[in-house]
Structure formats: structure tokens, C-alpha cells
Design a protein around this motif. Sequence first.
Motif, PDB file in Angstrom:
ATOM      1  N   ARG A 128      -5.529 -11.340  -0.443  1.00 40.21           N
ATOM      2  CA  ARG A 128      -4.644 -10.224  -0.768  1.00 40.21           C
ATOM      3  C   ARG A 128      -4.489 -10.103  -2.284  1.00 40.21           C
ATOM      4  O   ARG A 128      -4.519 -11.089  -3.003  1.00 40.21           O
ATOM      5  N   ASP A 130      -2.041  -7.503  -3.392  1.00 42.76           N
ATOM      6  CA  ASP A 130      -0.931  -6.572  -3.544  1.00 42.76           C
ATOM      7  C   ASP A 130       0.178  -7.090  -4.452  1.00 42.76           C
ATOM      8  O   ASP A 130       1.063  -6.335  -4.860  1.00 42.76           O
ATOM      9  N   GLU A 133       0.393  -6.687 -10.359  1.00 45.58           N
ATOM     10  CA  GLU A 133       0.915  -5.426 -10.882  1.00 45.58           C
ATOM     11  C   GLU A 133       0.010  -4.867 -11.974  1.00 45.58           C
ATOM     12  O   GLU A 133      -0.582  -5.607 -12.750  1.00 45.58           O
ATOM     13  N   GLU A 154      -9.254  -1.341   1.025  1.00 41.48           N
ATOM     14  CA  GLU A 154      -7.957  -1.570   0.389  1.00 41.48           C
ATOM     15  C   GLU A 154      -7.871  -0.948  -1.001  1.00 41.48           C
ATOM     16  O   GLU A 154      -6.852  -0.340  -1.357  1.00 41.48           O
ATOM     17  N   LEU A 155      -8.928  -1.097  -1.799  1.00 40.44           N
ATOM     18  CA  LEU A 155      -8.919  -0.516  -3.139  1.00 40.44           C
ATOM     19  C   LEU A 155      -8.924   1.005  -3.075  1.00 40.44           C
ATOM     20  O   LEU A 155      -8.243   1.676  -3.860  1.00 40.44           O
ATOM     21  N   ALA A 157      -7.685   2.826  -0.629  1.00 39.91           N
ATOM     22  CA  ALA A 157      -6.361   3.243  -0.175  1.00 39.91           C
ATOM     23  C   ALA A 157      -5.323   3.129  -1.290  1.00 39.91           C
ATOM     24  O   ALA A 157      -4.384   3.939  -1.369  1.00 39.91           O
ATOM     25  N   ALA A 158      -5.480   2.122  -2.163  1.00 37.74           N
ATOM     26  CA  ALA A 158      -4.533   1.917  -3.256  1.00 37.74           C
ATOM     27  C   ALA A 158      -4.800   2.836  -4.442  1.00 37.74           C
ATOM     28  O   ALA A 158      -4.013   2.867  -5.395  1.00 37.74           O
ATOM     29  N   ILE A 160      -7.236   2.537  -6.606  1.00 43.42           N
ATOM     30  CA  ILE A 160      -7.710   1.765  -7.761  1.00 43.42           C
ATOM     31  C   ILE A 160      -9.210   1.964  -7.911  1.00 43.42           C
ATOM     32  O   ILE A 160      -9.977   1.624  -7.008  1.00 43.42           O
TER      33      ILE A 160
END
Length: 313
Positions: A128, A130, A133, A154-155, A157-158, A160
Motif C-alpha cells: 500500500r 496511501d 502524502e 491504484e495509481l 484511480a488516485a 497520479i
Amino acid sequence: MPTLICGSVAYDTIMVFPDRFKHHILPDKVHMLSVSFLVPEMRREFGGCAGNIAYNLHLLGGEPVIMATVGQDFGPYAERLDALGIRHDCTRVLPTHFTPQCFITNDLDDNQITAFHPGAMSESHDNRFDHVEGLTLALIGPDGREGMLARTRELKAAGIPFVFDPGQGMPLFSGEELLGCVAAADYLAMNDYEAALMTDKTGKTLAELAAMVRALIVTRGADGSTIYVDGREIAIPAARAEAVLDPTGCGDAYRAGLLFGIERGWDWETTGRLASLLGALKIAQRGGQNHRFDRASLAVAYREAFGCELPAW
């Protein structure tokens, strides 16, 4: 600005065969290959794609955060990272596994035969990031198959931006899966062999793949590299190395230069030349993390290699 580097952290056992593989491999006997190479020179190095990229990005003044899955023998590597000041708080230790191990044999032509034990890397999908920061950029390098797919989702969706750098992990994926990863990525980086494999597996040309991302980068060893962006092909020359001692980690050094230039919004010509220079500095030293430079020496080397100035930062 922290940059997430996802991929392998490994111990590299590097051996040198003082001859050429081609003298000992019979083309008409490859179906029953049984060869042994005497390797009187051997050393153990800190390596892995994520470790090597992070090392180079740290030398440049970046803030890499390594994301990897390692084993019970990670202690010496962790101590090294701590001494260097490289973050590894996204690294998960599995006490029932080994840290990935790479066994590399180079010949006098810098050809390589590599055996890789993934160890804990196969469990990378449970990692993970998350808690980190301020992430503004990431790279997905060779890792466990499910881990690479998970990081892609994940990236994306975030929100980034990330570089997809499948490397030696490419055979793990189908053409459809690779296209899904490329479509999610912002940048795609490969060497020329990997690029040929990618086009074969996906049925897409390099131009078509380049149209799916902000930029496609293909490295070509001593022939430099090509950056495909906005319908253009930017030829980046190879920087001349003071010596050619060990190719291990040269591609990782190049990728650190890419990440650094992208982070700072530099043009692709400048970014590519910096990446090329880092590869040349690395190949002049043995191991993936034994070369050194600072801003002043890098600026001088850049000017000598390309006849122009490296932007200040």
C-alpha cells in the motif's frame, strides 16, 4: 516532491565470464543446451530496478519512495537505504521469504545471462502507498504480476501520473493486459528488445503505442534512445562513457533521469540527454549503485557530452 518507485529490491550476484558466450553456444544445439561457464570474478551488489532507480534519483536530489516486497534477509539493504536517506516505508518484509535474488553473468561483449528468483516479490500485490502524502509521479517497474496490475489500477484511480516500465516482467502478461496497462499509464519506457516484444504481443506499432501515452521512450544502448511524443521522434544521442565496465543498472539510471526531468517539466530533449548521461556514468562503474556524482560534476559532464548547459535546479 516524493516519487513512488514500484518494483524489485534485490541482491545482485554478478559474475564475469572472461570470454564470449557465442564461442561456447552452438546454434544447432540450442534445443539440448547444456553449457557451463567458469566465472573467476564474482561480487554481490545491492540492486533491483526499484532500488537502482531510487539510488540515482536520490543522487539527483529527488525524493524517491521505494515500494517493494522483501524477505528475511533484507536487513543489510535496509541499513544501506537508511544511511543514504532513501525512504522505504512502502517496503513490506515477509519473514518466510527471501528478498529477490538476481544472478547475472556478463561476457566480454557485455552480453548477459540472468537468472532471477522473485522471492517475496510475488506477494507485492498486498503493498500500500496511501499513507504517502504529496505523490505527484510514480514508476511501475518489473515486480510481481498481480502487484504490477494492482499498482496500475491504484495509481490511475488516485490520479497520479506514472511511467509503465514492464521490463523483464513483460512475458507475465497477455497482449490485452499490456494494452490495458499502457492505456492507464502516462508514459511508457522500454529498451529496443522489449519494444519489439511489446509490438509483437499487442499487435500495435510503436507509433500506435505512442499515441496512447504522453510519451514513449525506447532506449537503444550505445545507439542512444528515441522519445516518441506528439507525433515526433526525438533522437537522443548516447553520452560517451569514460569506461564500459558493467551494463547492470544502466537502464535504471536512465529512468531516474527521465523521472527527474518529468518532475521538473523540462523539455524532452533535455530530459533525454540527462537520462542518457546517467546511463553513461553508471556503465563506467561496476554494480548498479556504486557510481557517484553531484550537481557540479553532472553539469560539467552534461556540457562536455552535449555541448549545452544543464538547467539549474
